[in-house]
Design a protein around this motif. Structure first.
Motif, PDB file in Angstrom:
ATOM      1  N   PRO A  30       0.797  -1.233   0.000  1.00 52.78           N
ATOM      2  CA  PRO A  30       0.000   0.000   0.000  1.00 52.78           C
ATOM      3  C   PRO A  30       0.827   1.279   0.000  1.00 52.78           C
ATOM      4  N   ASP A  31       2.054   1.233   0.526  1.00 53.76           N
ATOM      5  CA  ASP A  31       2.894   2.434   0.602  1.00 53.76           C
ATOM      6  C   ASP A  31       3.576   2.667  -0.751  1.00 53.76           C
ATOM      7  N   GLY A  49      -5.870   4.489  -8.940  1.00 54.57           N
ATOM      8  CA  GLY A  49      -6.526   5.724  -8.531  1.00 54.57           C
ATOM      9  C   GLY A  49      -6.394   6.023  -7.053  1.00 54.57           C
ATOM     10  N   VAL A  50      -5.967   5.046  -6.257  1.00 58.08           N
ATOM     11  CA  VAL A  50      -5.574   5.302  -4.873  1.00 58.08           C
ATOM     12  C   VAL A  50      -4.055   5.238  -4.730  1.00 58.08           C
ATOM     13  N   LEU A  51      -3.398   4.384  -5.523  1.00 58.63           N
ATOM     14  CA  LEU A  51      -1.952   4.225  -5.420  1.00 58.63           C
ATOM     15  C   LEU A  51      -1.208   5.477  -5.869  1.00 58.63           C
ATOM     16  N   ALA A  52      -1.598   6.041  -7.011  1.00 55.37           N
ATOM     17  CA  ALA A  52      -0.891   7.224  -7.513  1.00 55.37           C
ATOM     18  C   ALA A  52      -1.054   8.421  -6.582  1.00 55.37           C
ATOM     19  N   PRO A  53      -2.266   8.754  -6.109  1.00 59.67           N
ATOM     20  CA  PRO A  53      -2.371   9.837  -5.131  1.00 59.67           C
ATOM     21  C   PRO A  53      -1.581   9.554  -3.855  1.00 59.67           C
ATOM     22  N   ARG A  54      -1.560   8.303  -3.401  1.00 57.57           N
ATOM     23  CA  ARG A  54      -0.763   7.951  -2.223  1.00 57.57           C
ATOM     24  C   ARG A  54       0.708   8.304  -2.470  1.00 57.57           C
ATOM     25  N   ALA A  55       1.230   7.935  -3.647  1.00 61.26           N
ATOM     26  CA  ALA A  55       2.623   8.257  -3.955  1.00 61.26           C
ATOM     27  C   ALA A  55       2.841   9.759  -4.009  1.00 61.26           C
ATOM     28  N   LYS A  94      -5.913  -7.376   3.795  1.00 57.17           N
ATOM     29  CA  LYS A  94      -4.856  -6.646   3.100  1.00 57.17           C
ATOM     30  C   LYS A  94      -5.431  -5.515   2.256  1.00 57.17           C
ATOM     31  N   TYR A  95      -6.545  -5.763   1.598  1.00 59.39           N
ATOM     32  CA  TYR A  95      -7.142  -4.773   0.697  1.00 59.39           C
ATOM     33  C   TYR A  95      -7.608  -3.540   1.459  1.00 59.39           C
ATOM     34  N   LEU A  96      -8.023  -3.711   2.686  1.00 65.39           N
ATOM     35  CA  LEU A  96      -8.486  -2.591   3.498  1.00 65.39           C
ATOM     36  C   LEU A  96      -7.366  -1.603   3.831  1.00 65.39           C
ATOM     37  N   GLU A  97      -6.130  -1.970   3.567  1.00 64.09           N
ATOM     38  CA  GLU A  97      -5.000  -1.067   3.827  1.00 64.09           C
ATOM     39  C   GLU A  97      -4.827  -0.027   2.720  1.00 64.09           C
ATOM     40  N   TYR A  98      -5.570  -0.178   1.633  1.00 65.66           N
ATOM     41  CA  TYR A  98      -5.389   0.717   0.479  1.00 65.66           C
ATOM     42  C   TYR A  98      -6.377   1.874   0.589  1.00 65.66           C
ATOM     43  N   THR A  99      -5.940   2.884   1.330  1.00 72.52           N
ATOM     44  CA  THR A  99      -6.802   4.008   1.652  1.00 72.52           C
ATOM     45  C   THR A  99      -5.962   5.271   1.771  1.00 72.52           C
ATOM     46  N   LEU A 100      -6.622   6.400   1.567  1.00 75.64           N
ATOM     47  CA  LEU A 100      -5.974   7.713   1.735  1.00 75.64           C
ATOM     48  C   LEU A 100      -6.508   8.416   2.972  1.00 75.64           C
TER      49      LEU A 100
END
Length: 396
Positions: free
Chosen positions: A192-193, A225-231, A313-319
């Motif tokens: 997720p990071d 769409g969550v990974l790129a904003p996280r980065a 694991k999927y629940l960790e993908y959040t902003l």
């Protein structure tokens, strides 16, 4: 968009629409997909594999005796169909058809010669992708692209990379952990990071010739769409970020199907045993073609042994917890009006992300009237690419 095939199986319909859409940039032909789809039995993963493997094999064989341009076109379409052939098989990671279809997909794409294969140094190994160079002299803006939960670096050619080169952008696509190239070659599952993935990619871009370091943008597709904003919240060298489509909390795709609040779902998903939760997931996968596929692929891509572990694991993908608020670069949030995965709630995931942004921001909604309301606008890729790159032109 109205479901025209596989009336009782929205997941099979979406993947068929996804194939139709890739015709816009040479990744498919409508009649080929329609002919193959007519032989598929809804919900039957083997029949899906056989239909698209057979189609891909025919094009692959024809390319051997074709002229250079014809061979390129045949190989690009074959690459798409080989990738699709293995798409639903990940419930059994040992199935030899997965590697056979994926490896042939990559072979076809590379033989088509539309981009330069690259290897990006990453934590003692490499991430694989492609570099597209725009013509002309002088430093150019660069768009870094990655996919999401199930897409590949090869597919990104049809989902924006080819469009970028036409508009004077260098484009770098790559498979990060959890995505096909990284799983196949390095056994890297999702994390997720995502800033720890994108930062070495930006380092790589800055080492290329002909790059304008002040105009590096990042685009993520689907779960991207969550990974790129996280980065972008942590990688400050980015001049812009695009979420296609925006996601604030990826777990919402699952939590909305369950009878507990998010905190309770997290607790139960992480428990050593929870027979009630397991029974609910089993019933859900039997009732929903999308949940069935998501759990199968999620275990494969996230390194989970069970459906419940995948959910955890999927629940960790959040902003959440202030991550979205840390983004400082201009942000484009795309929204599909009828998103199979992240739509349906009173407040959609793109709008949740948009509401939390403190940076300069734009919300771009694609509609049914435009034929662009499906997840990631797969039915209208030229329309979407045009609007996204026009925003990048204005922003950069």
């Amino acid at each position: 968009m109205k479901q025209l095939l596989f009336e009782d199986d929205p997941q099979f319909w979406f993947e068929t629409l996804r194939l139709f859409g890739q015709a816009a940039y040479g990744g498919a032909d409508f009649g080929e997909v329609l002919a193959a789809a007519s032989t598929v039995t809804a919900g039957d993963y083997d029949s899906w594999h056989d239909a698209y493997r057979g189609l891909a094999d025919r094009l692959y064989a024809e390319a051997a005796d074709a002229g250079p341009v014809t061979a390129r076109d045949l190989l690009l379409r074959a690459s798409t169909y080989y990738f699709s052939a293995g798409f639903f098989l990940h419930g059994d990671p040992a199935d030899p058809r997965i590697a056979a279809a994926y490896d042939r997909s990559v072979e076809c794409f590379r033989r088509a010669g539309v981009a330069e294969p690259v290897e990006i140094p990453y934590e003692g190994t490499v991430l694989r992708g492609y570099l597209y160079r725009a013509s002309g002299d002088g430093p150019k803006p660069v768009l870094i692209m990655h996919s999401g939960f199930d897409g590949s670096a090869e597919e990104l050619h049809f989902m924006g990379a080819a469009a970028g080169v036409e508009r004077g952008y260098h484009v770098l696509t790559f498979d990060g952990p959890g995505q096909p190239g990284a799983i196949r070659h390095e056994k890297l599952v999702f994390r997720p990071d995502w800033e720890h993935v994108v930062t070495p990619v930006v380092d790589h871009v800055l080492g290329l010739d002909g790059v304008d370091p002040a105009r590096i943008a990042l685009l993520g597709v689907s779960l991207g769409g969550v990974l790129a904003p996280r980065a972008a919240a942590f990688e400050r060298r980015l001049a812009a970020v695009v979420a296609v489509d925006g996601v604030y909390d990826a777990g919402a795709a699952v939590t909305g199907l369950l009878p507990w609040d998010r905190a309770e779902i997290v607790r139960r998903a992480r428990a050593e045993h929870d027979e009630e939760f397991d029974a609910l997931l089993l019933a859900g996968r039997q009732a929903s073609s999308t949940l069935r596929w998501a759990c199968d692929h999620g275990r494969y891509a996230m390194g989970a042994a069970t459906d419940r572990e995948f959910v955890a694991k999927y629940l960790e993908y959040t902003l959440e917890d202030g991550v979205a608020e840390k983004i400082t670069c201009p942000t484009l949030v795309c929204e599909a009006a009828d998103d199979l995965f992240f739509g349906g709630a009173a407040e959609t995931e793109p709008r949740r992300l948009y509401a939390h942004l403190k940076a300069p921001k734009t919300l771009l909604t694609f509609t049914a009237e435009e034929g662009a309301d499906a997840h990631c606008h797969v039915g209208a890729l030229r329309l979407a690419a045009g609007r996204i790159y026009d925003w990048l032109d204005r922003t950069l």
